[in-house]
Design an enzyme around this catalytic site. Structure first.
Site, PDB file in Angstrom:
ATOM      1  N   LYS A  50       1.632  -1.122  42.858  1.00  0.00           N
ATOM      2  CA  LYS A  50       1.746  -1.881  44.113  1.00  0.00           C
ATOM      3  C   LYS A  50       2.548  -1.063  45.125  1.00  0.00           C
ATOM      4  O   LYS A  50       3.583  -0.479  44.756  1.00  0.00           O
ATOM      5  CB  LYS A  50       2.436  -3.234  43.831  1.00  0.00           C
ATOM      6  N   SER A  56       0.927 -11.907  46.813  1.00  0.00           N
ATOM      7  CA  SER A  56       0.815 -10.719  47.632  1.00  0.00           C
ATOM      8  C   SER A  56       0.267  -9.499  46.894  1.00  0.00           C
ATOM      9  O   SER A  56      -0.231  -8.587  47.531  1.00  0.00           O
ATOM     10  CB  SER A  56       2.189 -10.362  48.194  1.00  0.00           C
ATOM     11  N   SER A  70       3.489 -14.087  43.432  1.00  0.00           N
ATOM     12  CA  SER A  70       2.653 -12.958  43.837  1.00  0.00           C
ATOM     13  C   SER A  70       2.031 -12.156  42.710  1.00  0.00           C
ATOM     14  O   SER A  70       1.229 -11.263  42.985  1.00  0.00           O
ATOM     15  CB  SER A  70       3.461 -11.997  44.703  1.00  0.00           C
TER      16      SER A  70
HETATM   17  N1  GLN Z   1       3.016 -16.460  48.521  1.00  0.00           N
HETATM   18  C1  GLN Z   1       4.431 -16.471  48.470  1.00  0.00           C
HETATM   19  C2  GLN Z   1       4.991 -16.086  49.815  1.00  0.00           C
HETATM   20  O1  GLN Z   1       4.237 -15.922  50.690  1.00  0.00           O
HETATM   21  C3  GLN Z   1       4.933 -15.603  47.383  1.00  0.00           C
HETATM   22  C4  GLN Z   1       4.901 -14.180  47.723  1.00  0.00           C
HETATM   23  C5  GLN Z   1       5.488 -13.336  46.626  1.00  0.00           C
HETATM   24  O2  GLN Z   1       5.669 -13.789  45.509  1.00  0.00           O
HETATM   25  N2  GLN Z   1       5.847 -12.116  46.997  1.00  0.00           N
HETATM   26  O3  GLN Z   1       6.155 -15.942  49.989  1.00  0.00           O
END
Ligand code: GLN
Length: 495
Positions: free
Chosen positions: A78, A159, A183
């Site tokens: 990532k 994400s 995410s």
């Molecule tokens: N979807 C969540 C957010 O927008 C989690 C994102 C994540 O875990 N980095 O914050």
């Protein structure tokens, strides 16, 4: 050679050991797939030359009898993990040209065990999102398509969407992710792969671009529970460079998976039956409960009464920490700089140009909830509720060994859907955020297909430091579900 991209990591390690193929061949097979699947936009930066050099070194180590636990396994990373000498963007214009001079601890550990890096995968900008549509480098396309509507491109989740999509499309054998509020687990569910977020403190956060430091946790994507255990073992462990890293021994998870769930108590939290939950998600959850019962587990009803406050709590704490963490991007020390008339003007112009809309929204929310006058009403209140959410879990775990829930309230949605309303997008995280607030380990395991032919995951949440049980329950579901479906159209661009 494309058959090599169908192997699990465990199978590939055996094949490498038996000299059925070399690490260079295994890596080249994945590089070929990456070239064919560029339209998925899963990678921001491809590093084929580096990968082949690492693979050749791996073959040499194996010939010398010095192969590590992951020697020769091609992984995608990532683009939130700093990689020495390889551009690390966090999917942001702000860091578009940022090349770290250091390696994150997690990637360093994976490479020390012999893993090969194929490239850096796309994410929502600074890991803020659930769809990968907030990336400066364009959205990632999920290799899966709806049966009824194969022309529509779907999101991979977020994400860590690029890491999940790359794995589902067989462009890599495993990948890294980070999970702040879901995410890893939500994109794993959307892409039909396994995703594990360990206990907060299990993997070092050193060298990972920060979003919300009290929630951020590294973890892994793989196609099987066994592969996830192999990767997680390699990535875990105490790191003196991260003050929130825990001094805990790392168990030998890969050898502990087959214990079954006979006699184990699995909790089903009633509050996760949220309003408007689609019937197919409830059905999947019930099927998971039945599988575990058939495997000898005892199902217990538990209550997590503060669940309904988890999303608002998360969306106060995460932006608050983000607004503070992202203050470092000022055009002086890192990344983009847009020259202004004076220093303040330079700050403003740099941040206006460098951050996307969602990141700005979070910085504004975070700055607001931390400001004098609102701090007590929002931030302190959220911290108190966070504690209550943790206590709910502690109480539930007096009655059970692990919890079973759906991972996400839907299957993958179309690119552009849910964009009109940020709250709708935030609802994606309804089942994943509570475990993040409590710092608990969780995984998503593919458990079936939706009516539309899309993967759906079940989530297992465990006690702190008990990844072992989480993996064992995940393994029992994996065996019962025998999920073998693969995306059919992954090499075809939608008409
Ligand atoms: N979807 C969540 C957010 O927008 C989690 C994102 C994540 O875990 N980095 O914050």
């Amino acid at each position: 050679m494309t058959e090599l991209t169908k192997l699990t990591i465990a199978e590939a390690l055996t094949g490498l050991e038996k000299k059925d193929f070399s690490a260079v061949e295994l890596t080249q097979a994945h590089i070929d797939m990456m070239e064919k699947a560029r339209h998925l936009n899963a990678f921001i930066t491809e590093t084929p030359d580096l990968a082949l050099t690492q693979a050749a070194a791996s073959d040499q180590r194996r010939a010398d009898g010095q192969a590590g636990a992951l020697d020769g396994i091609p992984l995608a990373i990532k683009d939130l993990f700093c990689t020495k000498g390889v551009r690390t963007t966090a999917s942001s214009h702000m860091l578009e040209n940022f090349t770290p001079t250091y390696e994150s601890t997690v990637t360093e550990k994976l490479f020390a065990d012999g893993a090969v890096m194929l490239g850096k995968t796309a994410l929502d900008e600074f890991a803020m999102g659930s769809s990968n549509t907030t990336s400066y480098f364009g959205n990632v396309i999920n290799p899966w398509r709806r049966d009824s509507d194969p022309a529509t491109d779907l999101v991979p989740g977020g994400s860590s969407g690029g890491s999940a999509a790359a794995l589902a499309a067989r462009l890599c054998m495993g990948s890294t992710g980070t999970d702040t509020g879901g995410s890893i687990r939500q994109p794993a569910s959307f892409c039909g792969v396994v995703g594990i977020k360990p206990t907060y403190g299990r993997c070092s956060r050193w060298g990972i671009v920060s979003f919300a430091s009290s929630l951020d946790q590294a973890g892994m994507f793989a196609r099987t529970i066994e592969d996830s255990a192999l990767l997680l073992k390699s990535a875990s462990g105490f790191d003196p460079k991260d003050s929130t890293s825990a001094q805990k021994d790392v168990p030998d998870w890969p050898t502990m998976l087959e214990s079954g769930v006979k006699g184990r108590k699995i909790g089903v939290p009633k509050e996760y039956n949220v309003d408007g939950m689609p019937a197919e998600i409830s059905k999947l959850w019930q099927r998971g409960i039945d599988w575990l019962k058939e495997a000898g587990a005892e199902i217990v009803d538990v209550s997590l009464p503060h669940t309904k406050y988890a999303l608002p709590t998360y969306y106060i704490i995460a932006p608050a920490e983000a607004s503070s963490n992202l203050a470092r991007y000022d055009g002086v020390r890192y990344g983009l700089r847009v020259e202004g008339e004076d220093l303040t003007d330079t700050y403003e112009k740099t941040r206006a140009a460098g951050f996307g809309e969602e990141v700005k929204r979070r910085i504004m929310i975070g700055t607001y909830v931390l400001s004098a006058g609102y701090y007590d009403a929002y931030y302190i209140k959220a911290q108190k509720i966070r504690r209550l959410i943790l206590q709910d879990f502690e109480k539930a775990f007096e009655q059970c060994d692990a919890l079973l829930t759906p991972t996400a309230p839907s299957s993958a949605f179309a690119i552009g859907e849910n964009e009109d309303d940020p709250i709708k997008m935030y609802l994606n995280d309804v089942f994943t955020v509570p475990a993040s607030l409590a710092g608990l380990p969780g995984l998503s395991v593919p458990a079936g297909l939706s009516e539309n032919g899309l993967p759906l995951g079940l989530q297992v949440i465990g006690k702190a430091w008990d990844e072992q049980t989480v993996l064992q329950v995940g393994r029992a579901i994996e065996q019962a579900a025998s999920f073998t479906a693969m995306p059919q159209l992954n090499m075809q661009k939608a008409a």
